[in-house]
Design a protein around this motif. Structure first.
Motif, PDB file in Angstrom:
ATOM      1  N   VAL A   1      -1.122   2.475  10.370  1.00 20.87           N
ATOM      2  CA  VAL A   1      -2.323   3.028   9.742  1.00 20.87           C
ATOM      3  C   VAL A   1      -2.465   2.456   8.332  1.00 20.87           C
ATOM      4  O   VAL A   1      -1.530   2.501   7.539  1.00 20.87           O
ATOM      5  CB  VAL A   1      -2.258   4.574   9.685  1.00 20.87           C
ATOM      6  CG1 VAL A   1      -3.494   5.124   8.995  1.00 20.87           C
ATOM      7  CG2 VAL A   1      -2.117   5.154  11.080  1.00 20.87           C
ATOM      8  N   LEU A   2      -3.646   1.921   8.056  1.00 27.79           N
ATOM      9  CA  LEU A   2      -3.921   1.315   6.761  1.00 27.79           C
ATOM     10  C   LEU A   2      -4.407   2.346   5.757  1.00 27.79           C
ATOM     11  O   LEU A   2      -5.184   3.233   6.097  1.00 27.79           O
ATOM     12  CB  LEU A   2      -5.026   0.264   6.897  1.00 27.79           C
ATOM     13  CG  LEU A   2      -4.772  -0.918   7.816  1.00 27.79           C
ATOM     14  CD1 LEU A   2      -6.059  -1.688   8.023  1.00 27.79           C
ATOM     15  CD2 LEU A   2      -3.700  -1.804   7.251  1.00 27.79           C
ATOM     16  N   THR A   3      -3.952   2.222   4.522  1.00 32.32           N
ATOM     17  CA  THR A   3      -4.536   2.951   3.405  1.00 32.32           C
ATOM     18  C   THR A   3      -5.386   1.927   2.676  1.00 32.32           C
ATOM     19  O   THR A   3      -4.872   0.915   2.198  1.00 32.32           O
ATOM     20  CB  THR A   3      -3.451   3.514   2.469  1.00 32.32           C
ATOM     21  OG1 THR A   3      -2.609   4.388   3.222  1.00 32.32           O
ATOM     22  CG2 THR A   3      -4.068   4.266   1.317  1.00 32.32           C
ATOM     23  N   LEU A   4      -6.695   2.184   2.630  1.00 33.50           N
ATOM     24  CA  LEU A   4      -7.639   1.222   2.067  1.00 33.50           C
ATOM     25  C   LEU A   4      -8.220   1.730   0.759  1.00 33.50           C
ATOM     26  O   LEU A   4      -8.451   2.924   0.579  1.00 33.50           O
ATOM     27  CB  LEU A   4      -8.766   0.962   3.062  1.00 33.50           C
ATOM     28  CG  LEU A   4      -8.317   0.390   4.408  1.00 33.50           C
ATOM     29  CD1 LEU A   4      -9.455   0.449   5.408  1.00 33.50           C
ATOM     30  CD2 LEU A   4      -7.818  -1.028   4.244  1.00 33.50           C
TER      31      LEU A   4
ATOM     32  N   THR B   1      -7.602  -8.374   1.763  1.00 36.61           N
ATOM     33  CA  THR B   1      -8.898  -7.714   1.714  1.00 36.61           C
ATOM     34  C   THR B   1      -9.649  -7.922   3.018  1.00 36.61           C
ATOM     35  O   THR B   1      -9.389  -8.881   3.759  1.00 36.61           O
ATOM     36  CB  THR B   1      -9.757  -8.240   0.547  1.00 36.61           C
ATOM     37  OG1 THR B   1      -9.947  -9.642   0.697  1.00 36.61           O
ATOM     38  CG2 THR B   1      -9.117  -7.937  -0.793  1.00 36.61           C
ATOM     39  N   LEU B   2     -10.570  -7.006   3.278  1.00 38.43           N
ATOM     40  CA  LEU B   2     -11.437  -7.096   4.440  1.00 38.43           C
ATOM     41  C   LEU B   2     -12.749  -6.433   4.083  1.00 38.43           C
ATOM     42  O   LEU B   2     -12.843  -5.728   3.078  1.00 38.43           O
ATOM     43  CB  LEU B   2     -10.804  -6.410   5.655  1.00 38.43           C
ATOM     44  CG  LEU B   2     -10.544  -4.909   5.538  1.00 38.43           C
ATOM     45  CD1 LEU B   2     -10.982  -4.217   6.815  1.00 38.43           C
ATOM     46  CD2 LEU B   2      -9.070  -4.656   5.311  1.00 38.43           C
TER      47      LEU B   2
ATOM     48  N   THR C   1     -16.080  -4.430   0.170  1.00 37.26           N
ATOM     49  CA  THR C   1     -14.808  -5.129   0.241  1.00 37.26           C
ATOM     50  C   THR C   1     -13.705  -4.106   0.015  1.00 37.26           C
ATOM     51  O   THR C   1     -13.741  -3.346  -0.944  1.00 37.26           O
ATOM     52  CB  THR C   1     -14.732  -6.247  -0.816  1.00 37.26           C
ATOM     53  OG1 THR C   1     -15.799  -7.161  -0.583  1.00 37.26           O
ATOM     54  CG2 THR C   1     -13.399  -6.992  -0.732  1.00 37.26           C
ATOM     55  N   LEU C   2     -12.737  -4.085   0.929  1.00 42.31           N
ATOM     56  CA  LEU C   2     -11.639  -3.131   0.881  1.00 42.31           C
ATOM     57  C   LEU C   2     -10.316  -3.873   0.772  1.00 42.31           C
ATOM     58  O   LEU C   2     -10.143  -4.939   1.357  1.00 42.31           O
ATOM     59  CB  LEU C   2     -11.632  -2.271   2.151  1.00 42.31           C
ATOM     60  CG  LEU C   2     -12.944  -1.551   2.471  1.00 42.31           C
ATOM     61  CD1 LEU C   2     -12.887  -0.957   3.859  1.00 42.31           C
ATOM     62  CD2 LEU C   2     -13.234  -0.495   1.435  1.00 42.31           C
TER      63      LEU C   2
ATOM     64  N   VAL D   1      -9.586   3.911   7.829  1.00 46.55           N
ATOM     65  CA  VAL D   1     -10.900   4.513   7.632  1.00 46.55           C
ATOM     66  C   VAL D   1     -11.466   4.004   6.314  1.00 46.55           C
ATOM     67  O   VAL D   1     -10.778   4.014   5.292  1.00 46.55           O
ATOM     68  CB  VAL D   1     -10.790   6.056   7.606  1.00 46.55           C
ATOM     69  CG1 VAL D   1     -12.141   6.688   7.305  1.00 46.55           C
ATOM     70  CG2 VAL D   1     -10.237   6.583   8.913  1.00 46.55           C
ATOM     71  N   CYS D   2     -12.725   3.582   6.339  1.00 43.38           N
ATOM     72  CA  CYS D   2     -13.385   3.132   5.120  1.00 43.38           C
ATOM     73  C   CYS D   2     -13.505   4.321   4.166  1.00 43.38           C
ATOM     74  O   CYS D   2     -14.018   5.375   4.553  1.00 43.38           O
ATOM     75  CB  CYS D   2     -14.768   2.581   5.441  1.00 43.38           C
ATOM     76  SG  CYS D   2     -15.711   2.114   3.967  1.00 43.38           S
ATOM     77  N   PRO D   3     -13.041   4.176   2.920  1.00 46.29           N
ATOM     78  CA  PRO D   3     -13.112   5.293   1.974  1.00 46.29           C
ATOM     79  C   PRO D   3     -14.536   5.610   1.526  1.00 46.29           C
ATOM     80  O   PRO D   3     -14.790   6.688   1.009  1.00 46.29           O
ATOM     81  CB  PRO D   3     -12.264   4.815   0.788  1.00 46.29           C
ATOM     82  CG  PRO D   3     -12.262   3.336   0.891  1.00 46.29           C
ATOM     83  CD  PRO D   3     -12.377   3.004   2.351  1.00 46.29           C
ATOM     84  N   GLU D   4     -15.478   4.726   1.762  1.00 45.72           N
ATOM     85  CA  GLU D   4     -16.855   4.950   1.337  1.00 45.72           C
ATOM     86  C   GLU D   4     -17.696   5.601   2.434  1.00 45.72           C
ATOM     87  O   GLU D   4     -18.259   6.662   2.241  1.00 45.72           O
ATOM     88  CB  GLU D   4     -17.496   3.622   0.906  1.00 45.72           C
ATOM     89  CG  GLU D   4     -18.917   3.742   0.424  1.00 45.72           C
ATOM     90  CD  GLU D   4     -19.063   4.485  -0.890  1.00 45.72           C
ATOM     91  OE1 GLU D   4     -20.182   4.950  -1.165  1.00 45.72           O
ATOM     92  OE2 GLU D   4     -18.079   4.622  -1.638  1.00 45.72           O
ATOM     93  N   CYS D   5     -17.755   4.975   3.614  1.00 48.74           N
ATOM     94  CA  CYS D   5     -18.638   5.476   4.675  1.00 48.74           C
ATOM     95  C   CYS D   5     -17.883   6.176   5.799  1.00 48.74           C
ATOM     96  O   CYS D   5     -18.496   6.670   6.736  1.00 48.74           O
ATOM     97  CB  CYS D   5     -19.488   4.338   5.232  1.00 48.74           C
ATOM     98  SG  CYS D   5     -18.551   3.096   6.161  1.00 48.74           S
TER      99      CYS D   5
END
Length: 61
Positions: free
Chosen positions: A46-49, A27-28, A36-37, A9-13
């Motif tokens: 599950v990714l921690t971004l 990065t992606l 950029t994450l 999950v994107c931490p921003e949006c």
């Protein structure tokens, strides 16, 4: 034949992301907010971004 994917999950949006296999430190870009994450951790698929801080150049203007 299935292709392995990772989720996060994107931490921003807070957009749900499904990406091909990545390793820690890669990065992606979020397709929704274009941030950029960086992959901080991968656990059970599950990714921690973490958002990568972008430093703008000061051109002295």
């Amino acid at each position: 034949m299935s292709t392995a994917t990772l989720t996060g999950v994107c931490p921003e949006c807070e957009t749900d992301l499904t990406v091909p296999p990545l390793v820690q430190g890669e990065t992606l870009s979020c397709p929704e907010c274009m941030l950029t994450l960086r992959v901080e951790d991968i656990e059970d698929g599950v990714l921690t971004l973490q958002m990568v801080e972008v430093k703008l150049r000061d051109w002295g203007q």
